[in-house]
Design a protein around this motif. Structure first.
Motif, PDB file in Angstrom:
ATOM      1  N   ILE A 118      -2.456  -9.733  -5.717  1.00 42.73           N
ATOM      2  CA  ILE A 118      -2.116 -10.332  -4.418  1.00 42.73           C
ATOM      3  C   ILE A 118      -0.610 -10.518  -4.298  1.00 42.73           C
ATOM      4  CG2 ILE A 118      -2.332 -12.427  -3.028  1.00 42.73           C
ATOM      5  CD1 ILE A 118      -5.190 -12.697  -4.093  1.00 42.73           C
ATOM      6  N   ALA A 119       0.033 -10.965  -5.383  1.00 37.48           N
ATOM      7  CA  ALA A 119       1.488 -11.132  -5.363  1.00 37.48           C
ATOM      8  C   ALA A 119       2.193  -9.783  -5.199  1.00 37.48           C
ATOM      9  CB  ALA A 119       1.952 -11.823  -6.651  1.00 37.48           C
ATOM     10  N   CYS A 120       1.682  -8.755  -5.848  1.00 34.97           N
ATOM     11  CA  CYS A 120       2.262  -7.411  -5.705  1.00 34.97           C
ATOM     12  C   CYS A 120       2.153  -6.916  -4.267  1.00 34.97           C
ATOM     13  CB  CYS A 120       1.551  -6.434  -6.646  1.00 34.97           C
ATOM     14  SG  CYS A 120       1.902  -6.670  -8.400  1.00 34.97           S
ATOM     15  N   LEU A 121       0.976  -7.089  -3.677  1.00 35.75           N
ATOM     16  CA  LEU A 121       0.752  -6.648  -2.301  1.00 35.75           C
ATOM     17  C   LEU A 121       1.692  -7.386  -1.341  1.00 35.75           C
ATOM     18  CD1 LEU A 121      -3.170  -6.566  -2.282  1.00 35.75           C
ATOM     19  CD2 LEU A 121      -1.614  -4.621  -2.475  1.00 35.75           C
ATOM     20  N   SER A 122       1.845  -8.685  -1.560  1.00 29.21           N
ATOM     21  CA  SER A 122       2.729  -9.482  -0.704  1.00 29.21           C
ATOM     22  C   SER A 122       4.176  -9.032  -0.833  1.00 29.21           C
ATOM     23  CB  SER A 122       2.597 -10.964  -1.067  1.00 29.21           C
ATOM     24  OG  SER A 122       3.506 -11.748  -0.342  1.00 29.21           O
ATOM     25  N   LEU A 123       4.604  -8.751  -2.069  1.00 33.02           N
ATOM     26  CA  LEU A 123       5.990  -8.335  -2.295  1.00 33.02           C
ATOM     27  C   LEU A 123       6.271  -6.980  -1.647  1.00 33.02           C
ATOM     28  CD1 LEU A 123       8.644  -9.059  -3.650  1.00 33.02           C
ATOM     29  CD2 LEU A 123       7.825  -7.948  -5.744  1.00 33.02           C
ATOM     30  N   ILE A 124       5.318  -6.056  -1.779  1.00 35.16           N
ATOM     31  CA  ILE A 124       5.480  -4.733  -1.160  1.00 35.16           C
ATOM     32  C   ILE A 124       5.547  -4.860   0.360  1.00 35.16           C
ATOM     33  CG2 ILE A 124       4.362  -2.506  -0.768  1.00 35.16           C
ATOM     34  CD1 ILE A 124       3.221  -2.728  -3.618  1.00 35.16           C
TER      35      ILE A 124
ATOM     36  N   VAL B  35     -10.168   0.159  -3.179  1.00 35.52           N
ATOM     37  CA  VAL B  35     -10.020  -1.142  -2.521  1.00 35.52           C
ATOM     38  C   VAL B  35      -8.569  -1.369  -2.110  1.00 35.52           C
ATOM     39  CG1 VAL B  35     -10.134  -3.637  -2.878  1.00 35.52           C
ATOM     40  CG2 VAL B  35     -12.012  -2.182  -3.640  1.00 35.52           C
ATOM     41  N   LEU B  36      -7.621  -0.995  -2.985  1.00 32.67           N
ATOM     42  CA  LEU B  36      -6.210  -1.141  -2.643  1.00 32.67           C
ATOM     43  C   LEU B  36      -5.852  -0.295  -1.418  1.00 32.67           C
ATOM     44  CD1 LEU B  36      -4.589  -1.090  -6.204  1.00 32.67           C
ATOM     45  CD2 LEU B  36      -4.774  -3.043  -4.656  1.00 32.67           C
ATOM     46  N   ASN B  37      -6.441   0.878  -1.336  1.00 28.01           N
ATOM     47  CA  ASN B  37      -6.225   1.730  -0.170  1.00 28.01           C
ATOM     48  C   ASN B  37      -6.776   1.058   1.096  1.00 28.01           C
ATOM     49  OD1 ASN B  37      -5.520   4.661   0.770  1.00 28.01           O
ATOM     50  ND2 ASN B  37      -7.546   4.250   1.631  1.00 28.01           N
ATOM     51  N   SER B  38      -7.956   0.436   0.965  1.00 30.82           N
ATOM     52  CA  SER B  38      -8.555  -0.270   2.106  1.00 30.82           C
ATOM     53  C   SER B  38      -7.700  -1.455   2.533  1.00 30.82           C
ATOM     54  CB  SER B  38      -9.966  -0.749   1.749  1.00 30.82           C
ATOM     55  OG  SER B  38     -10.804   0.341   1.416  1.00 30.82           O
ATOM     56  N   ILE B  39      -7.148  -2.169   1.555  1.00 33.78           N
ATOM     57  CA  ILE B  39      -6.274  -3.301   1.874  1.00 33.78           C
ATOM     58  C   ILE B  39      -5.030  -2.811   2.606  1.00 33.78           C
ATOM     59  CG2 ILE B  39      -4.814  -5.113   0.878  1.00 33.78           C
ATOM     60  CD1 ILE B  39      -6.854  -5.391  -1.375  1.00 33.78           C
ATOM     61  N   GLY B  40      -4.498  -1.661   2.171  1.00 32.72           N
ATOM     62  CA  GLY B  40      -3.334  -1.089   2.837  1.00 32.72           C
ATOM     63  C   GLY B  40      -3.619  -0.758   4.290  1.00 32.72           C
TER      64      GLY B  40
ATOM     65  N   LEU C 123       3.326   2.534   2.998  1.00 30.95           N
ATOM     66  CA  LEU C 123       2.800   1.226   2.623  1.00 30.95           C
ATOM     67  C   LEU C 123       1.467   1.365   1.892  1.00 30.95           C
ATOM     68  CD1 LEU C 123       3.142  -1.885   2.872  1.00 30.95           C
ATOM     69  CD2 LEU C 123       1.803  -1.762   4.968  1.00 30.95           C
ATOM     70  N   ILE C 124       0.572   2.186   2.456  1.00 27.64           N
ATOM     71  CA  ILE C 124      -0.740   2.393   1.838  1.00 27.64           C
ATOM     72  C   ILE C 124      -0.578   3.047   0.467  1.00 27.64           C
ATOM     73  CG2 ILE C 124      -2.936   3.622   2.040  1.00 27.64           C
ATOM     74  CD1 ILE C 124      -2.652   3.330   5.108  1.00 27.64           C
ATOM     75  N   GLY C 125       0.332   4.003   0.367  1.00 26.14           N
ATOM     76  CA  GLY C 125       0.561   4.677  -0.908  1.00 26.14           C
ATOM     77  C   GLY C 125       1.085   3.726  -1.979  1.00 26.14           C
ATOM     78  N   GLN C 126       1.999   2.834  -1.608  1.00 30.30           N
ATOM     79  CA  GLN C 126       2.516   1.878  -2.589  1.00 30.30           C
ATOM     80  C   GLN C 126       1.449   0.883  -3.016  1.00 30.30           C
ATOM     81  OE1 GLN C 126       6.355   0.191  -2.625  1.00 30.30           O
ATOM     82  NE2 GLN C 126       7.220   1.584  -1.089  1.00 30.30           N
ATOM     83  N   PHE C 127       0.597   0.489  -2.081  1.00 31.18           N
ATOM     84  CA  PHE C 127      -0.529  -0.380  -2.445  1.00 31.18           C
ATOM     85  C   PHE C 127      -1.421   0.304  -3.483  1.00 31.18           C
ATOM     86  CE2 PHE C 127      -1.119  -3.626   1.251  1.00 31.18           C
ATOM     87  CZ  PHE C 127       0.195  -4.033   1.075  1.00 31.18           C
ATOM     88  N   SER C 128      -1.759   1.557  -3.222  1.00 29.58           N
ATOM     89  CA  SER C 128      -2.675   2.282  -4.106  1.00 29.58           C
ATOM     90  C   SER C 128      -2.075   2.523  -5.480  1.00 29.58           C
ATOM     91  CB  SER C 128      -3.064   3.621  -3.464  1.00 29.58           C
ATOM     92  OG  SER C 128      -3.706   3.415  -2.218  1.00 29.58           O
ATOM     93  N   SER C 129      -0.740   2.573  -5.564  1.00 27.63           N
ATOM     94  CA  SER C 129      -0.098   2.886  -6.841  1.00 27.63           C
ATOM     95  C   SER C 129       0.014   1.674  -7.763  1.00 27.63           C
ATOM     96  CB  SER C 129       1.295   3.466  -6.602  1.00 27.63           C
ATOM     97  OG  SER C 129       2.162   2.482  -6.049  1.00 27.63           O
ATOM     98  N   ILE C 130      -0.369   0.496  -7.293  1.00 29.70           N
ATOM     99  CA  ILE C 130      -0.252  -0.714  -8.120  1.00 29.70           C
ATOM    100  C   ILE C 130      -1.066  -0.574  -9.401  1.00 29.70           C
ATOM    101  CG2 ILE C 130      -0.887  -3.162  -8.226  1.00 29.70           C
ATOM    102  CD1 ILE C 130      -0.115  -3.402  -5.314  1.00 29.70           C
ATOM    103  N   GLU C 131      -2.210   0.083  -9.312  1.00 31.62           N
ATOM    104  CA  GLU C 131      -3.089   0.171 -10.479  1.00 31.62           C
ATOM    105  C   GLU C 131      -2.601   1.177 -11.511  1.00 31.62           C
ATOM    106  OE1 GLU C 131      -6.457   2.381 -10.684  1.00 31.62           O
ATOM    107  OE2 GLU C 131      -5.580   4.010  -9.564  1.00 31.62           O
ATOM    108  N   GLU C 132      -1.581   1.954 -11.183  1.00 34.34           N
ATOM    109  CA  GLU C 132      -1.077   2.950 -12.125  1.00 34.34           C
ATOM    110  C   GLU C 132      -0.317   2.279 -13.260  1.00 34.34           C
ATOM    111  OE1 GLU C 132       1.281   5.636  -9.868  1.00 34.34           O
ATOM    112  OE2 GLU C 132      -0.401   6.368  -8.642  1.00 34.34           O
TER     113      GLU C 132
END
Length: 519
Positions: free
Chosen positions: A342-348, A388-393, A420-429
C-alpha cells in the motif's frame, strides 16, 4: 501483544517488579558492550541453556520426550491465555458432510432411539434414563462453587439414583418431573446468554428430545464455565507469566538438551552478519581504527528479532523460544507485507500524478481503501499478486480521472495511465527500487522501536513515505514490540548464555581480527 489492547503503548503491559529485575540482571550485559568481558565469561545463566557442550549427547527416553511435550503444551496454553485477550474455548463442530460427522449423527440417533423405545415399552425400562440423570447430576454439581451447599444437597436429594431406581421398580418414577427440576436448576446456574435455550427446553414436550437437548445445553454451559475460569485466571497468569514460562522452558531444556538448537542458529546468523559488517568497516581504506571492532549483544539480538518480520513461516522453522508467538508473528508479518505494498502504491501515485491530485486527502483515502480490499488474502498461495496490482492500477486511473473531471481538469493521457499501471505491476518483481526503499524505511522504524527503553509511552517518528500507513504501522509496531519485550523478559537468561558463547569465545574474536578479503 498488549494485554489491554492499547495501540500507542509499547511494552507497557509486561510483568514488572521481580520479573523485570531478573530480566535486567540477565540482559544488562547486553547493552552495547559497556560491561567487562569477564561478566560474559562467567557462568551465571541457566545451567542447561548452553548452545554447545563438551559432553557427549545422552539418549532421551520416550518418557522424557512426553514430559517435555506436556511442558510445552502447558507453557503454550498459559502464554496464549495471558497475552490473547480474545482467547476462549469453542466447541469443535464436525463438518456436516464429513464421515466423522455422519458417524457421530448415526450413533447418537441410535442411542436416543433405543432410549425412546425403552421408555415406551410396557412396562417401561428406566435403567438407561437413570444413568443419564446420574450423569446430569454430576455435571450440575461441577458447576457449583464451594459455598453452594444448600443447592448441592438439594440436587443430590432430588437426583438420588438409588431412590429413583426404587421408584422405577414400583412404576412410581416421574421422569418428566425430574427433567423439569433439571431444567429449573440449569436456569439458576447458566449464563444469561443461555436463557433462550432454557426457555426452549421448557417448551418441549417429548421427554427423549428434552433429555437430548438438556445434554446439548449442558455442553454449552461447560464451555461457558471453562471460559469464565480462563477469564478469571488471566490476571494471575499475566503477573506470573515470565517466571512460569521460564521455569517450564528450563524443564523442557533439561528433558530435551537440543531444545535451543534453532534459537542458537537464529542468533548465530545475526552474529555472523554483524561480524562481516564490522570487518568490512574496519578495513575500509582511509578509515583509521585504533581498537578492535566490537559487537553489541543488544544490536545482535534486535537484528535477530527484525528477521522475524521477513521470515518464511511456511518453509523455515521458528526459534524454539518464539514458538508460543508463532501465529501472532506470522499474522504481523502478513499484515506488514500488505502495508508495504500500500505504501509503494501511494508513493508511485504521488510521484506520477501528485501534482494534479494535491490537496485531495479524500482521494488518497479512497485509493487506500481500494488497495486494502483488493489485497486481502495476498499471502495465500492461490493469490495472483501481479494481476491484482494491475487491477489496482486500472482502478486508480479511474478514480483519479473521475476526480479530475469533477474539478474540471483534463484526465490522464493514455501514456501516463499505462506507465502508472506498469509501475504498479512491477512492485512484485525482485529488487524493485520502490519496494526496497519502503522496506528499508519500515525496517528502520521497527529497529527504532526495539531500541527504545521499555516501557515506552510514545512512538518514534514514522519515516518519510509511510504517512499513508502511519496509523496501521504504529499499531502493528506496538504489538510487535510487546511480543519482543515479553520474549526478552522470559528468555533473557538463555539468550545471554548463547550470546556469551558466540560473541566472547576466542573463535568469535578471531573472526573480527581476520584479515580483509582479497578481491
Amino acid at each position: 501483544m498488549p494485554f489491554n489492547g492499547e495501540k500507542q503503548c509499547v511494552g507497557e503491559d509486561q510483568p514488572s517488579d521481580s520479573d523485570s529485575s531478573r530480566f535486567s540482571e540477565s540482559m544488562a550485559s547486553l547493552s552495547d558492550y559497556e560491561c567487562s568481558r569477564q561478566s560474559f565469561t562467567s557462568d551465571s545463566s541457566s545451567k542447561s541453556s548452553s548452545p554447545a557442550s563438551s559432553s557427549p549427547p545422552r539418549v532421551v527416553t520416550f518418557d522424557e520426550v512426553m514430559a517435555a511435550a506436556r511442558n510445552l503444551s502447558n507453557m503454550t496454553l498459559a502464554h496464549e491465555i495471558a497475552v490473547n485477550e480474545n482467547f476462549q474455548l469453542k466447541q469443535d463442530a464436525l463438518p456436516e458432510n464429513s464421515l466423522a460427522g455422519r458417524v457421530k449423527h448415526v450413533v447418537h440417533q441410535a442411542f436416543w432411539d433405543v432410549l425412546e423405545s425403552e421408555l415406551n415399552a410396557d412396562p417401561p425400562e428406566y435403567e438407561h434414563a437413570i444413568k443419564l440423570f446420574e450423569e446430569i447430576r454430576e455435571i450440575l454439581l461441577s458447576f457449583l462453587t464451594p459455598g453452594g451447599n444448600r443447592l448441592r444437597n438439594q440436587i443430590c436429594e432430588v437426583l438420588d439414583t438409588d431412590l429413583i431406581r426404587q421408584q422405577a421398580e414400583h412404576s412410581a418414577v416421574d421422569i418428566q418431573g425430574l427433567a423439569n427440576y433439571v431444567i429449573s436448576t440449569m436456569g439458576k446456574l447458566c449464563a444469561p446468554v443461555r436463557d433462550n435455550a432454557i426457555r426452549e427446553l421448557k417448551a418441549s414436550g417429548n421427554i427423549v428430545e428434552v433429555l437430548r437437548q438438556i445434554f446439548h445445553v449442558l455442553d454449552l454451559m461447560k464451555m461457558d464455565m471453562a471460559n469464565f475460569a480462563i477469564k478469571s485466571l488471566r490476571p494471575h497468569l499475566q503477573r506470573q507469566l515470565v517466571e512460569y514460562e521460564r521455569t517450564k522452558f528450563q524443564e523442557i531444556l533439561e528433558e530435551t538438551p537440543s531444545a535451543l538448537d534453532q534459537t542458537t542458529e537464529w542468533i548465530k546468523e545475526s552474529v555472523n552478519e554483524e561480524l562481516l559488517s564490522l570487518s568490512e568497516t574496519a578495513f575500509t581504506p582511509g578509515v583509521e581504527n585504533s581498537s578492535k571492532p566490537s559487537l553489541s549483544p543488544t544490536l545482535v539480538l534486535n537484528n535477530s528479532y527484525l528477521k522475524l518480520l521477513q521470515w518464511d513461516y511456511q518453509k523455515k522453522e521458528l526459534p524454539e523460544t518464539l514458538m508460543t508467538d508463532a501465529a501472532r508473528l506470522q499474522e504481523l508479518t502478513e499484515k506488514l507485507n500488505q502495508l508495504k505494498i500500500i505504501a509503494c502504491l501511494s508513493l508511485i501515485t504521488k510521484n506520477m500524478v501528485g501534482a494534479v491530485t494535491e490537496g485531495l486527502p479524500e482521494l488518497a483515502d479512497r485509493l487506500k481503501r481500494i488497495s486494502t480490499v483488493l489485497l486481502e488474502g495476498m499471502n495465500k498461495e492461490t493469490f495472483n499478486l501481479k494481476e491484482v496490482l494491475n487491477s489496482i492500477g486500472v482502478q486508480t486511473c479511474v478514480e483519479v480521472n473521475k476526480t479530475l473531471v469533477e474539478r474540471g481538469l483534463p484526465t490522464l493521457n493514455t501514456e501516463v495511465q499505462a506507465n502508472l499501471i506498469g509501475q504498479f505491476s512491477s512492485i512484485e518483481e525482485e529488487n524493485n527500487p520502490i519496494w526496497s526503499l519502503i522496506d528499508k524505511r519500515i525496517q528502520l522504524y521497527m529497529k527504532s522501536l526495539l531500541c527504545l527503553p521499555s516501557p515506552q509511552r510514545c512512538m518514534p517518528l514514522v519515516p518519510g513515505g509511510l504517512a499513508v500507513i502511519q496509523e496501521e504501522l504504529e499499531a502493528l509496531g506496538s504489538q510487535y514490540a510487546n511480543i519482543v519485550n515479553l520474549n526478552k523478559q522470559v528468555y533473557g537468561p538463555f539468550y545471554a548464555n548463547i550470546l556469551r558463547k558466540l560473541l566472547f569465545s576466542e573463535e568469535a574474536l578471531g573472526k573480527v581480527d581476520a584479515s580483509p578479503p582479497t578481491n
